[in-house]
Structure formats: C-alpha cells, structure tokens
Design an enzyme around this catalytic site. Structure first.
Site, mmCIF file in Angstrom:
data_model
loop_
_atom_site.group_PDB
_atom_site.id
_atom_site.type_symbol
_atom_site.label_atom_id
_atom_site.label_comp_id
_atom_site.label_asym_id
_atom_site.label_seq_id
_atom_site.Cartn_x
_atom_site.Cartn_y
_atom_site.Cartn_z
ATOM 1 C CG ASN A 22 -5.888 -10.895 -4.753
ATOM 2 O OD1 ASN A 22 -6.017 -9.516 -4.461
ATOM 3 N ND2 ASN A 22 -4.748 -11.232 -5.407
ATOM 4 C CB ILE A 44 7.477 -7.453 -6.317
ATOM 5 C CG1 ILE A 44 6.870 -8.606 -7.698
ATOM 6 C CG2 ILE A 44 7.786 -6.467 -6.592
ATOM 7 C CD1 ILE A 44 5.222 -8.490 -7.612
ATOM 8 C CG LEU A 45 8.503 -7.049 0.214
ATOM 9 C CD1 LEU A 45 8.484 -5.150 -0.326
ATOM 10 C CD2 LEU A 45 7.078 -6.967 1.353
ATOM 11 C CG PHE A 102 0.655 -3.131 2.744
ATOM 12 C CD1 PHE A 102 -0.532 -2.863 3.638
ATOM 13 C CD2 PHE A 102 1.071 -2.247 2.625
ATOM 14 C CE1 PHE A 102 -1.667 -2.105 3.884
ATOM 15 C CE2 PHE A 102 1.157 -0.450 2.857
ATOM 16 C CZ PHE A 102 -0.237 -0.445 2.870
#
Length: 424
Positions: free
Chosen positions: A219, A317-318, A333
């Site tokens: 990205n 991961i979050l 985020f």
C-alpha cells in the site's frame, strides 16, 4: 553562563581536507563552555595532528581503538557513554557508509556503534561523491535512524570542482548544536508531561506481502503518521518509545528505537514480543489484509493474458492485541473511504480498543504520504474528538494527549475502587 556549559560533546574527525575546519569547531565549542573530547580516524591524522586538538580542548585525543590509556575504562565505550552529543565533522563518504552499515574498524566507527546519545554529522566530500546513489542511500538510511544532518554548502571544493560538498562552517555547526540542546532543555523543563515514565509502542508504514522475489502486495503508507506519533510521545515525556516500521520512508525521531519489518507476520511477531513491556500501543501501520497463499521462489514469467493469485488472510494484529489480555492502553487506526464513524465504532468493539483514530483518505490533506491529516477519534461512547486538517505532528500530539488523560482517569478510578474495597 556559556551556552554549552555542562555539555560533553564527542567530536569525531574523519579523513578529509575539511579537517582544518574541525580545529576551529573544537575551539568554538570549547569557548562556548562544552567539554570536547576528540576522536580521529587514521586518515584525519594525515591532515591534522592529534596534538593540535589536544592543545585546543585540553583533553587527550583518541586515535586507536587498542590504545587503552586508562585501564579503568574501555576507551570507545567511555567516549560513547560520556557524550551528550556526538558530532562527526567532517563526515566523509567512508564514515557515513560505515555508520549506515554498522562497520567498526577504527575508533570513530567503533564508538558510534556503542553510542546511545544523538548523533549529528556534517558531510564533506567531492560533489560527485555527495550525489552518488550509494552515498545518498547511506544518508537516507541514517536519517531514518534519527541521525541529524548539517547540510554541506555549495562552492569551490579542494579538488577543483565547484558544487555541493563543502563542510558547513564551524559557526553554523555550533549554532545548530546550540539549537539542539535548547530544544532538549526546553523539553526537559516542560512540566506538562502527561506520558512521563510511560513506555510507548508505535507501528507505522505499510506492510508488504511477497508474491515472488521481485513483486509484492502493498500500500501507499509512508509511515509519516507513525513517526509523528513516536515524536509526540517523546515530547509528552515518554520514558521509552519504540517504532516498529514497515517499509517506512519517514525519518525516525532521535532517541526512538526503530525496528524494521516487512510483512504482517513479521510485524505481529515484533509487536507481541514487546507488548507486555509497554504501557500503550498505537497501531498506526497500514497492514495488508491478505497475502498470497503461495509465494513463488523465482520470478513469475509472463505466460497468459491473466494471472490468478489465491490469497489468504494475514494475522489481525490489532485484534490479537485487544484479545491477548494486554492491560495497557490500545489505540487503533482506521483508514476509510467513507462511513468512517460506522466502521470505526465496529472496529473498536470487535478488536477491543480504547480509542480508534479514523480518517477518510479521500479527503484533501488526509491521504497516505501527506504531511497533514484529518482525524476523527472514537472511544467506547462514540465520537470524542474531530480534528480538522492539521500537521501530522500536531494531530499526533492531540491524540496522545487525549489518550494520556484517559489513562490517568482510568488509573484514578482503579485507585478509588481499591480504596473503597479496603474501607469495607
């Protein structure tokens, strides 16, 4: 009181004709009140004698890693530990390459590897050397690690060329050093340090998922927001800041530990291995949601009009952090292209975050790679702050200040609850 009184500056002198300016620099720093300790490469000693620096600074000059004059200390470790700042002037192409690649074959490069203080370099070399891709890449590497640069001037060079490569004048370098310490002292004297004593873990940049040795899914994230958050954490008093950077081009703030990763899997490993040691984690990285199920060991050759790639989910991961039993404060985020409020609140609940910072990347000034951002910050109760377009540095400071207030309120509530239990 002289402006550099109480500061110890280790001056590293590399082998170039600009060494004569280093003598003036050592003199100016000494006159400004600094304790100046000089270390020289063998090449530097071909241009200027160590005795000249010793006479100016009133301190022995280090020229040989193995010439241990004081048996009570290891010379290069003692130099590194004593420094409030290390200044390399002149910084030749050779010493920049050593610093970038971690080489240590003489006193200056060996001391630099042992240093934990800020490092400032003043490049000096031929114009073609300065613009060579290898030199530029080495400088970019060092900038990303937080090394401070004093840009060379343009003019007549000793080699006969005219161009960029002249070492900055000693008076300019002293001024830059004074500005550096003024900023450090201002931060130290700032009483409003809501993150004082806290350890903060920040992720930034964009992960890459390999297709083959030359291609990947990725990205556009530059890591600027993550780097801004790391800098803001330091400004707000954090004891230690760690920046886990995925292919980030943004420079690392001085004093911040930078951990380089490429893929989502590598980032997960880096985060979870350090999570318990931190009081707050800020997940600002743009992590790929999918990766190729099969990674080709060799470059895929063009065969048909179309190519089918089977993708699989990358680790979330979050979500892993939020459901790991981690007791610290979690900020996520959400980069969206519409309906930010709905997606942000859903993400906050599913991933068990304390705050979510959402931004619509289609808005002007809010996309990847920009120097500004437009954030909406959500907590469990809904929207708690809407930040208009502002620099990423200011947005980061506003976000962390809000987070610090919530951390303090949570700690106060826990203390009150504990006191009530004891009263019963």
């Amino acid at each position: 009181m002289k402006m550099l009184t109480g500061k110890t500056i280790v001056l590293g002198v590399a082998g170039g004709i600009a060494c004569y300016k280093a003598l003036t620099l050592a003199s100016r720093l000494t006159q400004a009140g600094a304790k100046v300790r000089v270390m020289m490469t063998n090449g530097a000693a071909q241009f200027v004698t160590p005795l000249s620096f010793q006479t100016i600074t009133r301190h022995p000059v280090a020229t040989d890693t193995f010439d241990e004059k004081d048996p009570a200390v290891v010379q290069h470790i003692d130099l590194a530990d004593s420094a409030d700042l290390i200044v390399i002037a002149p910084a030749t192409a050779n010493i920049l390459a050593k610093l970038a690649h971690g080489l240590a074959d003489e006193i200056v490069s060996t001391t630099l590897l042992a240093a934990t203080c800020p490092v400032m370099v003043a490049p000096a070399m031929n114009v073609h050397m300065y613009t060579h891709p290898a030199v530029q890449q080495n400088m970019n590497t060092l900038m990303r690690r937080g090394v401070l640069f004093i840009e060379p001037g343009t003019g007549a060079l000793a080699c006969g060329y005219t161009g960029k490569g002249r070492m900055a004048e000693p008076e300019q370098i002293v001024e830059r050093i004074a500005e550096h310490f003024a900023q450090v002292d201002a931060h130290a004297n700032d009483l409003h340090k809501p993150l004082a004593g806290k350890r903060i873990l920040v992720t930034g940049g964009g992960t890459r998922e390999r297709i083959d040795p030359v291609r990947y899914l990725g990205n556009d994230s530059s890591g600027k927001m993550g780097a801004a958050i790391a800098a803001a954490a330091q400004e707000l008093g954090a004891q230690k800041v760690t920046f886990i950077a995925a292919n980030a081009t943004a420079a690392t703030p001085p004093g911040v530990e930078r951990i380089e990763v490429e893929s989502a899997e590598q980032m997960l490993e880096a985060v979870m291995g350090r999570l318990s040691a931190n009081d707050m984690v800020v997940k600002a990285a743009a992590v790929a949601d999918y990766r190729p199920k099969h990674v080709f060991s060799r470059k895929i050759k063009k065969q048909e009009d179309s190519l089918m790639l089977e993708l699989e989910r990358t680790p979330d991961i979050l979500h892993t952090i939020g459901h790991s039993g981690y007791s610290g404060f979690v900020i996520g985020f959400a980069a969206e292209t519409g309906e930010a409020a709905e997606y942000a609140m859903d993400k906050l609940r599913r991933k068990n975050c304390d705050l979510i910072a959402a931004n619509n990347v289609l808005l002007e000034g809010a996309g990847f790679g920009t120097d500004t951002n437009v954030l909406e910050i959500y907590g469990p109760e809904g929207l708690v702050a809407a930040l208009p377009a502002m620099s990423k540095q200011e947005a980061a400071k506003r976000l962390l200040t809000l987070a610090a207030e919530r951390m303090a309120a949570h700690a106060a509530n826990q203390s009150t609850a504990a006191a009530e239990v004891q009263d019963e």
